[in-house]
Design a protein around this motif. Structure first.
Motif, PDB file in Angstrom:
ATOM      1  N   PHE A  91     -11.907   6.762  17.371  1.00 13.59           N
ATOM      2  CA  PHE A  91     -11.722   5.314  17.422  1.00 13.59           C
ATOM      3  C   PHE A  91     -10.240   4.978  17.553  1.00 13.59           C
ATOM      4  O   PHE A  91      -9.365   5.735  17.121  1.00 13.59           O
ATOM      5  CB  PHE A  91     -12.299   4.657  16.170  1.00 13.59           C
ATOM      6  CG  PHE A  91     -11.792   5.250  14.884  1.00 13.59           C
ATOM      7  CD1 PHE A  91     -10.644   4.770  14.271  1.00 13.59           C
ATOM      8  CD2 PHE A  91     -12.463   6.301  14.280  1.00 13.59           C
ATOM      9  CE1 PHE A  91     -10.173   5.321  13.094  1.00 13.59           C
ATOM     10  CE2 PHE A  91     -12.006   6.856  13.088  1.00 13.59           C
ATOM     11  CZ  PHE A  91     -10.856   6.372  12.503  1.00 13.59           C
ATOM     12  N   THR A  92      -9.980   3.828  18.167  1.00 15.45           N
ATOM     13  CA  THR A  92      -8.607   3.364  18.366  1.00 15.45           C
ATOM     14  C   THR A  92      -8.539   1.868  18.117  1.00 15.45           C
ATOM     15  O   THR A  92      -9.375   1.109  18.640  1.00 15.45           O
ATOM     16  CB  THR A  92      -8.134   3.641  19.807  1.00 15.45           C
ATOM     17  OG1 THR A  92      -8.250   5.031  20.086  1.00 15.45           O
ATOM     18  CG2 THR A  92      -6.696   3.184  19.998  1.00 15.45           C
ATOM     19  N   MET A  93      -7.593   1.421  17.314  1.00 17.14           N
ATOM     20  CA  MET A  93      -7.382  -0.008  17.163  1.00 17.14           C
ATOM     21  C   MET A  93      -6.664  -0.517  18.409  1.00 17.14           C
ATOM     22  O   MET A  93      -5.622   0.008  18.794  1.00 17.14           O
ATOM     23  CB  MET A  93      -6.562  -0.332  15.915  1.00 17.14           C
ATOM     24  CG  MET A  93      -6.509  -1.824  15.626  1.00 17.14           C
ATOM     25  SD  MET A  93      -5.592  -2.243  14.122  1.00 17.14           S
ATOM     26  CE  MET A  93      -3.925  -1.890  14.687  1.00 17.14           C
ATOM     27  N   VAL A  94      -7.241  -1.520  19.058  1.00 19.64           N
ATOM     28  CA  VAL A  94      -6.668  -2.039  20.296  1.00 19.64           C
ATOM     29  C   VAL A  94      -5.330  -2.709  20.030  1.00 19.64           C
ATOM     30  O   VAL A  94      -4.336  -2.452  20.713  1.00 19.64           O
ATOM     31  CB  VAL A  94      -7.642  -3.029  20.966  1.00 19.64           C
ATOM     32  CG1 VAL A  94      -7.019  -3.612  22.226  1.00 19.64           C
ATOM     33  CG2 VAL A  94      -8.954  -2.327  21.293  1.00 19.64           C
ATOM     34  N   ARG A  95      -5.310  -3.573  19.003  1.00 19.41           N
ATOM     35  CA  ARG A  95      -4.078  -4.297  18.686  1.00 19.41           C
ATOM     36  C   ARG A  95      -4.212  -4.951  17.327  1.00 19.41           C
ATOM     37  O   ARG A  95      -5.301  -5.408  16.947  1.00 19.41           O
ATOM     38  CB  ARG A  95      -3.802  -5.370  19.750  1.00 19.41           C
ATOM     39  CG  ARG A  95      -2.515  -6.143  19.530  1.00 19.41           C
ATOM     40  CD  ARG A  95      -2.298  -7.156  20.633  1.00 19.41           C
ATOM     41  NE  ARG A  95      -1.111  -7.956  20.394  1.00 19.41           N
ATOM     42  CZ  ARG A  95      -0.698  -8.939  21.193  1.00 19.41           C
ATOM     43  NH1 ARG A  95      -1.385  -9.226  22.293  1.00 19.41           N
ATOM     44  NH2 ARG A  95       0.383  -9.632  20.916  1.00 19.41           N
ATOM     45  N   ASP A  96      -3.143  -4.993  16.590  1.00 18.21           N
ATOM     46  CA  ASP A  96      -3.104  -5.716  15.325  1.00 18.21           C
ATOM     47  C   ASP A  96      -2.800  -7.173  15.652  1.00 18.21           C
ATOM     48  O   ASP A  96      -1.654  -7.626  15.621  1.00 18.21           O
ATOM     49  CB  ASP A  96      -2.032  -5.121  14.411  1.00 18.21           C
ATOM     50  CG  ASP A  96      -2.043  -5.739  13.018  1.00 18.21           C
ATOM     51  OD1 ASP A  96      -3.024  -6.448  12.700  1.00 18.21           O
ATOM     52  OD2 ASP A  96      -1.082  -5.520  12.267  1.00 18.21           O
ATOM     53  N   VAL A  97      -3.849  -7.915  15.976  1.00 14.35           N
ATOM     54  CA  VAL A  97      -3.674  -9.285  16.478  1.00 14.35           C
ATOM     55  C   VAL A  97      -3.009 -10.168  15.427  1.00 14.35           C
ATOM     56  O   VAL A  97      -2.055 -10.896  15.713  1.00 14.35           O
ATOM     57  CB  VAL A  97      -5.036  -9.868  16.896  1.00 14.35           C
ATOM     58  CG1 VAL A  97      -4.878 -11.327  17.333  1.00 14.35           C
ATOM     59  CG2 VAL A  97      -5.631  -9.037  18.032  1.00 14.35           C
ATOM     60  N   PHE A  98      -3.528 -10.129  14.213  1.00 12.37           N
ATOM     61  CA  PHE A  98      -2.909 -10.864  13.111  1.00 12.37           C
ATOM     62  C   PHE A  98      -2.110  -9.832  12.325  1.00 12.37           C
ATOM     63  O   PHE A  98      -2.653  -9.089  11.514  1.00 12.37           O
ATOM     64  CB  PHE A  98      -3.982 -11.510  12.236  1.00 12.37           C
ATOM     65  CG  PHE A  98      -3.479 -12.624  11.361  1.00 12.37           C
ATOM     66  CD1 PHE A  98      -2.254 -12.538  10.687  1.00 12.37           C
ATOM     67  CD2 PHE A  98      -4.230 -13.781  11.180  1.00 12.37           C
ATOM     68  CE1 PHE A  98      -1.793 -13.552   9.880  1.00 12.37           C
ATOM     69  CE2 PHE A  98      -3.787 -14.816  10.366  1.00 12.37           C
ATOM     70  CZ  PHE A  98      -2.574 -14.697   9.718  1.00 12.37           C
ATOM     71  N   VAL A  99      -0.825  -9.782  12.585  1.00 15.33           N
ATOM     72  CA  VAL A  99       0.016  -8.699  12.070  1.00 15.33           C
ATOM     73  C   VAL A  99      -0.042  -8.647  10.549  1.00 15.33           C
ATOM     74  O   VAL A  99       0.064  -9.669   9.864  1.00 15.33           O
ATOM     75  CB  VAL A  99       1.468  -8.866  12.553  1.00 15.33           C
ATOM     76  CG1 VAL A  99       2.351  -7.766  11.966  1.00 15.33           C
ATOM     77  CG2 VAL A  99       1.513  -8.838  14.078  1.00 15.33           C
ATOM     78  N   GLY A 100      -0.240  -7.437  10.035  1.00 19.91           N
ATOM     79  CA  GLY A 100      -0.306  -7.243   8.593  1.00 19.91           C
ATOM     80  C   GLY A 100      -1.725  -7.070   8.122  1.00 19.91           C
ATOM     81  O   GLY A 100      -2.626  -6.715   8.903  1.00 19.91           O
ATOM     82  N   ALA A 101      -1.971  -7.349   6.858  1.00 20.63           N
ATOM     83  CA  ALA A 101      -3.300  -7.109   6.269  1.00 20.63           C
ATOM     84  C   ALA A 101      -4.319  -8.184   6.615  1.00 20.63           C
ATOM     85  O   ALA A 101      -5.517  -8.000   6.344  1.00 20.63           O
ATOM     86  CB  ALA A 101      -3.154  -7.003   4.752  1.00 20.63           C
ATOM     87  N   SER A 102      -3.896  -9.298   7.176  1.00 21.02           N
ATOM     88  CA  SER A 102      -4.839 -10.353   7.549  1.00 21.02           C
ATOM     89  C   SER A 102      -5.657  -9.931   8.770  1.00 21.02           C
ATOM     90  O   SER A 102      -5.240  -9.070   9.546  1.00 21.02           O
ATOM     91  CB  SER A 102      -4.092 -11.666   7.838  1.00 21.02           C
ATOM     92  OG  SER A 102      -3.419 -12.120   6.685  1.00 21.02           O
ATOM     93  N   SER A 103      -6.802 -10.563   8.956  1.00 19.26           N
ATOM     94  CA  SER A 103      -7.755 -10.164  10.015  1.00 19.26           C
ATOM     95  C   SER A 103      -7.572 -10.998  11.269  1.00 19.26           C
ATOM     96  O   SER A 103      -7.549 -12.227  11.217  1.00 19.26           O
ATOM     97  CB  SER A 103      -9.187 -10.288   9.510  1.00 19.26           C
ATOM     98  OG  SER A 103      -9.407  -9.413   8.417  1.00 19.26           O
ATOM     99  N   GLY A 104      -7.467 -10.307  12.406  1.00 19.54           N
ATOM    100  CA  GLY A 104      -7.352 -11.003  13.676  1.00 19.54           C
ATOM    101  C   GLY A 104      -8.655 -11.086  14.430  1.00 19.54           C
ATOM    102  O   GLY A 104      -8.785 -11.855  15.376  1.00 19.54           O
TER     103      GLY A 104
END
Length: 371
Positions: free
Chosen positions: A352-365
């Motif tokens: 698996f690969t995370m595409v992008r940390d849309v909401f930077v940090g621990a918050s959910s994007g």
């Protein structure tokens, strides 16, 4: 479709149709060709502001059917007064399927009925409705008011659940959940003969809540989940008949549930991927070919007992692009974000690969699921 949330819009020809909301009209049926000027109100079904809606501002029940689409709408803004409608994509051709608009269905089509429980065989669309309040049944329509039945099968002992997991078609049988006097159980209706059958998975009056029927393997099998009273809600498979249903595998030991509502079933390359819950890994991505040996944990995105999946919400949707699955999954440190899963890789590896940390940090994007 991996989940009923994909019924928020429907494409007919070069246009798509969806619910839209303005302060002047409330939530009504709109059409769009993808341009600003071509996005217009198709029909104002409820002339009172802020009331009429194709799904009462929830999941929208647009089901492709006979060159148009069926949907549900309210003339007073209340979900318990939803009526079935059909549209050919024109204002004139958007009509109520309620005979004489007299309230037979208007008092009983819950806002979930078409969204969650509609299935079409090309000639008819079938959905769960009530001819009288508290007496649900299987309703059939050909897209006209005259061709919309009251109920061809009635569940005489209570509710036919509409919780998003209703009707599937396997061969000439419709698979659904119904109560024939022994709780909410697996129920089949044959489109040719009208014959019905029930499988009492949790023997007695208790409900197994068998649901989530998902056809796969070129329509020869269907996965679903059910609770037999001793092992929680687990993965089951059927050949389309009640006698051909059996539990595939117990994911969570004991009375805990391994597969529950909105598991996100999605078939790709001979396997059905879904969110499953084991005793040790939490809710993670599993896959199955319908056999115990072929049912395995595929991606443990959030390692340990923590969960990466949210199988009771819209975030459970699973989509695919080529050999990649696309999911919203919870990362141990970065919240819920968009991930891809390589289905050609070995199971239970770093596939698996995370595409992008849309909401930077621990918050959910990733908040609305994928489609």
């Amino acid at each position: 479709a991996s989940d009923v949330y994909k019924r928020q819009a429907v494409v007919i020809g070069s246009k798509f149709y969806l619910p839209g909301t303005t302060s002047a009209t409330g939530t009504e049926l709109w059409e769009s060709d993808g341009t600003t000027s071509g996005t217009v109100l198709l029909k104002d079904i409820n002339i009172a502001p802020n009331n009429s809606n194709t799904r009462n501002a929830n999941v929208n029940a647009l089901v492709p059917f006979r060159g148009g689409f069926a949907f549900s709408a309210s003339t007073n803004g209340f979900s318990v007064n939803q009526q079935p409608y059909f549209s050919d994509g024109t204002a004139v051709g958007t009509i109520s399927l309620e005979p004489s608009n007299n309230g037979t269905f208007g008092q009983s089509i819950d806002s979930n009925d078409l969204a969650y429980n509609a299935i079409t065989d090309g000639q008819y669309t079938y959905f769960i409705g009530e001819t009288t309040r508290g007496t649900p049944g299987l309703v059939r329509t050909d897209g006209t008011a005259a061709g919309t039945s009251n109920a061809i099968v009635v569940s005489p002992h209570g509710n036919v659940p509409n919780g998003g997991f209703g009707i599937a078609k396997l061969g000439r049988n419709l698979l659904m959940t119904a109560n024939s006097g022994n709780g909410n159980e697996m129920f089949t209706y044959n489109l040719d003969t009208g014959a019905t059958a029930t499988r009492d998975i949790w023997v007695g009056a208790s409900s197994s809540s068998a649901a989530g029927f998902y056809p796969f393997a070129n329509g020869t099998k269907a996965l679903f989940y059910a609770n037999d009273g001793t092992r929680g809600s687990e993965l089951w498979v059927t050949d389309g008949t009640v006698n051909g249903a059996s539990m595939v595998k117990e994911l969570a030991t004991g009375a805990a549930s391994g597969v529950q509502n909105r598991a996100g079933f999605h078939e790709l390359n001979g396997h059905v991927y879904f969110w499953g819950n084991s005793t040790t890994e939490g809710v993670e991505l599993w896959r199955s070919d319908g056999t115990a040996a072929g049912t395995e944990l595929f991606s443990d995105i959030n390692p340990g007992a923590a969960s990466s999946g949210a199988p009771t919400s819209q975030l459970s949707n699973i989509a695919s692009v080529g050999n990649l699955l696309v999911v919203c999954a919870t990362n141990p440190t970065l919240g819920t974000e968009l991930h891809t899963i390589d289905t050609t890789a070995a199971p239970n590896t770093a596939n698996f690969t995370m595409v992008r940390d849309v909401f930077v940090g621990a918050s959910s994007g990733c908040r609305g699921g994928v489609s």
